[in-house]
Design a protein around this motif. Sequence first.
Motif, PDB file in Angstrom:
ATOM      1  N   ARG A 115      -8.991   5.026 -22.227  1.00 49.95           N
ATOM      2  CA  ARG A 115      -9.093   4.129 -23.387  1.00 49.95           C
ATOM      3  C   ARG A 115     -10.364   3.280 -23.298  1.00 49.95           C
ATOM      4  NH1 ARG A 115      -8.273  -0.952 -24.808  1.00 49.95           N
ATOM      5  NH2 ARG A 115      -7.663  -1.529 -22.683  1.00 49.95           N
ATOM      6  N   ALA A 116     -10.654   2.783 -22.090  1.00 49.30           N
ATOM      7  CA  ALA A 116     -11.857   1.981 -21.891  1.00 49.30           C
ATOM      8  C   ALA A 116     -13.108   2.809 -22.149  1.00 49.30           C
ATOM      9  CB  ALA A 116     -11.875   1.411 -20.476  1.00 49.30           C
ATOM     10  N   GLY A 117     -13.090   4.072 -21.720  1.00 50.05           N
ATOM     11  CA  GLY A 117     -14.220   4.950 -21.978  1.00 50.05           C
ATOM     12  C   GLY A 117     -14.452   5.142 -23.460  1.00 50.05           C
ATOM     13  N   GLY A 118     -13.367   5.266 -24.217  1.00 49.72           N
ATOM     14  CA  GLY A 118     -13.490   5.439 -25.661  1.00 49.72           C
ATOM     15  C   GLY A 118     -13.915   4.179 -26.377  1.00 49.72           C
ATOM     16  N   ALA A 119     -13.544   3.029 -25.824  1.00 50.85           N
ATOM     17  CA  ALA A 119     -13.851   1.745 -26.464  1.00 50.85           C
ATOM     18  C   ALA A 119     -15.196   1.176 -26.027  1.00 50.85           C
ATOM     19  CB  ALA A 119     -12.742   0.740 -26.159  1.00 50.85           C
ATOM     20  N   GLY A 120     -15.849   1.826 -25.082  1.00 47.06           N
ATOM     21  CA  GLY A 120     -17.138   1.334 -24.612  1.00 47.06           C
ATOM     22  C   GLY A 120     -17.026   0.148 -23.676  1.00 47.06           C
ATOM     23  N   LEU A 121     -15.873  -0.010 -23.024  1.00 45.08           N
ATOM     24  CA  LEU A 121     -15.683  -1.114 -22.098  1.00 45.08           C
ATOM     25  C   LEU A 121     -16.255  -0.769 -20.725  1.00 45.08           C
ATOM     26  CD1 LEU A 121     -12.013  -2.125 -23.032  1.00 45.08           C
ATOM     27  CD2 LEU A 121     -14.165  -3.016 -23.947  1.00 45.08           C
ATOM     28  N   GLY A 122     -16.463  -1.781 -19.921  1.00 48.57           N
ATOM     29  CA  GLY A 122     -17.090  -1.573 -18.621  1.00 48.57           C
ATOM     30  C   GLY A 122     -16.144  -1.186 -17.513  1.00 48.57           C
ATOM     31  N   GLY A 123     -14.844  -1.218 -17.776  1.00 48.63           N
ATOM     32  CA  GLY A 123     -13.874  -0.858 -16.756  1.00 48.63           C
ATOM     33  C   GLY A 123     -12.516  -1.456 -17.057  1.00 48.63           C
ATOM     34  N   VAL A 124     -11.580  -1.249 -16.147  1.00 50.94           N
ATOM     35  CA  VAL A 124     -10.212  -1.735 -16.296  1.00 50.94           C
ATOM     36  C   VAL A 124      -9.836  -2.500 -15.038  1.00 50.94           C
ATOM     37  CG1 VAL A 124      -7.790  -1.066 -16.487  1.00 50.94           C
ATOM     38  CG2 VAL A 124      -9.538   0.186 -17.776  1.00 50.94           C
ATOM     39  N   LEU A 125      -9.371  -3.723 -15.184  1.00 57.03           N
ATOM     40  CA  LEU A 125      -8.845  -4.491 -14.063  1.00 57.03           C
ATOM     41  C   LEU A 125      -7.340  -4.284 -14.001  1.00 57.03           C
ATOM     42  CD1 LEU A 125     -10.675  -7.953 -14.134  1.00 57.03           C
ATOM     43  CD2 LEU A 125     -10.783  -6.237 -12.319  1.00 57.03           C
ATOM     44  N   THR A 126      -6.855  -3.765 -12.870  1.00 60.21           N
ATOM     45  CA  THR A 126      -5.433  -3.497 -12.735  1.00 60.21           C
ATOM     46  C   THR A 126      -4.948  -3.851 -11.337  1.00 60.21           C
ATOM     47  OG1 THR A 126      -3.744  -1.736 -12.712  1.00 60.21           O
ATOM     48  CG2 THR A 126      -5.997  -1.088 -12.178  1.00 60.21           C
ATOM     49  N   PRO A 127      -3.740  -4.397 -11.231  1.00 61.12           N
ATOM     50  CA  PRO A 127      -3.184  -4.665  -9.904  1.00 61.12           C
ATOM     51  C   PRO A 127      -2.637  -3.405  -9.237  1.00 61.12           C
ATOM     52  CG  PRO A 127      -1.615  -5.320 -11.580  1.00 61.12           C
ATOM     53  CD  PRO A 127      -2.863  -4.893 -12.306  1.00 61.12           C
ATOM     54  N   THR A 128      -2.491  -2.334 -10.011  1.00 59.97           N
ATOM     55  CA  THR A 128      -1.926  -1.104  -9.468  1.00 59.97           C
ATOM     56  C   THR A 128      -2.833  -0.511  -8.397  1.00 59.97           C
ATOM     57  OG1 THR A 128      -0.884  -0.620 -11.594  1.00 59.97           O
ATOM     58  CG2 THR A 128      -1.094   1.202 -10.039  1.00 59.97           C
ATOM     59  N   GLY A 129      -2.291  -0.312  -7.228  1.00 63.16           N
ATOM     60  CA  GLY A 129      -3.052   0.308  -6.152  1.00 63.16           C
ATOM     61  C   GLY A 129      -3.676  -0.646  -5.165  1.00 63.16           C
ATOM     62  N   TYR A 151      -7.097  -7.628  -8.065  1.00 70.84           N
ATOM     63  CA  TYR A 151      -7.107  -6.496  -8.988  1.00 70.84           C
ATOM     64  C   TYR A 151      -8.133  -5.473  -8.514  1.00 70.84           C
ATOM     65  CZ  TYR A 151      -4.781  -9.650 -12.321  1.00 70.84           C
ATOM     66  OH  TYR A 151      -3.922 -10.518 -12.940  1.00 70.84           O
ATOM     67  N   LEU A 152      -7.941  -4.225  -8.912  1.00 62.20           N
ATOM     68  CA  LEU A 152      -8.944  -3.193  -8.702  1.00 62.20           C
ATOM     69  C   LEU A 152      -9.689  -2.980 -10.010  1.00 62.20           C
ATOM     70  CD1 LEU A 152      -6.996  -0.507  -6.624  1.00 62.20           C
ATOM     71  CD2 LEU A 152      -8.332  -2.475  -5.816  1.00 62.20           C
ATOM     72  N   LEU A 153     -11.005  -2.866  -9.910  1.00 62.52           N
ATOM     73  CA  LEU A 153     -11.818  -2.540 -11.079  1.00 62.52           C
ATOM     74  C   LEU A 153     -11.999  -1.041 -11.111  1.00 62.52           C
ATOM     75  CD1 LEU A 153     -13.556  -3.344 -13.503  1.00 62.52           C
ATOM     76  CD2 LEU A 153     -15.497  -3.607 -11.922  1.00 62.52           C
ATOM     77  N   MET A 154     -11.402  -0.396 -12.099  1.00 58.12           N
ATOM     78  CA  MET A 154     -11.447   1.055 -12.227  1.00 58.12           C
ATOM     79  C   MET A 154     -12.467   1.452 -13.297  1.00 58.12           C
ATOM     80  SD  MET A 154      -9.261   1.805  -9.903  1.00 58.12           S
ATOM     81  CE  MET A 154      -8.967   3.568 -10.091  1.00 58.12           C
ATOM     82  N   GLU A 155     -13.223   2.458 -12.984  1.00 58.47           N
ATOM     83  CA  GLU A 155     -14.316   2.915 -13.844  1.00 58.47           C
ATOM     84  C   GLU A 155     -13.793   3.526 -15.149  1.00 58.47           C
ATOM     85  OE1 GLU A 155     -17.909   6.233 -13.387  1.00 58.47           O
ATOM     86  OE2 GLU A 155     -16.860   5.476 -11.626  1.00 58.47           O
ATOM     87  N   PRO A 156     -14.459   3.292 -16.273  1.00 52.78           N
ATOM     88  CA  PRO A 156     -14.059   3.969 -17.508  1.00 52.78           C
ATOM     89  C   PRO A 156     -14.302   5.470 -17.385  1.00 52.78           C
ATOM     90  CG  PRO A 156     -16.120   2.796 -17.834  1.00 52.78           C
ATOM     91  CD  PRO A 156     -15.618   2.400 -16.481  1.00 52.78           C
ATOM     92  N   VAL A 157     -13.533   6.249 -18.108  1.00 52.21           N
ATOM     93  CA  VAL A 157     -13.610   7.712 -18.024  1.00 52.21           C
ATOM     94  C   VAL A 157     -13.949   8.305 -19.390  1.00 52.21           C
ATOM     95  CG1 VAL A 157     -12.291   9.825 -17.580  1.00 52.21           C
ATOM     96  CG2 VAL A 157     -12.005   7.848 -16.091  1.00 52.21           C
TER      97      VAL A 157
END
Length: 229
Positions: A115-129, A151-157
Amino acid sequence: MPKFVSMEEAVGLIPDGATVMFGGFMGCGSAHRFVDALSKSGVKDLTMICNDASMPGGPMGEDYYGVAKLVHNRQVKKLIATHVGLNPEVAVQSMQEGTLEVVLIPQGSLAEMIRAGGAGLGGVLTPTGVGTIVEDNPFCLGKHTVKGRDYLLMEPVRADFAVIAGAKIDKAGNVWYKGDTSNFNIVMATAADVVIAEAEEVVEVEEIAPEDVRTSGVFVDYVVEGGKY
């Protein structure tokens, strides 16, 4: 407006070495006719992004259901998915033969990363993992603390292609999905350079009510009619 093409033309769009997202969840909501044709095309060295690697058998007795055909044919060199336990061939190719690179990402994280990749965002902050091997994932850009929580910063895809499937697609490319077949299709349609949509049924514009459109035709580049599966 999308271009309506034959199955042969649609499959011909995918070159060797492409990165391709495939919608579907254990084969539910997958573009089955397209995947079947792609499995016979000889295209190779794909990077495949999908929820899972489907299953070695389908509900109607099929061999190698959905994207499992591509894994079985060794057309995939890298698989980015959330779980692969239902397809034992993945373990054989990746662990025993070393012919398949597998990157596992938590399911909710992968959906948000696309979703972040489609929206042009820089990544996703998530506590998962946090505190797990996910921190060593190649898509993890590091750990960050926000208001005292890690949080982990996960790269957009994103991908070169997204292959999605709809129950009904109108001639403007608007897509209606039946029930839960929408799954990953919706976010994937926003996060690829080229979107190929397989329709069970092609209908006229306005046959899909505006409020029932889940993927707007503006995201769809090509439509291929696959028929009922």
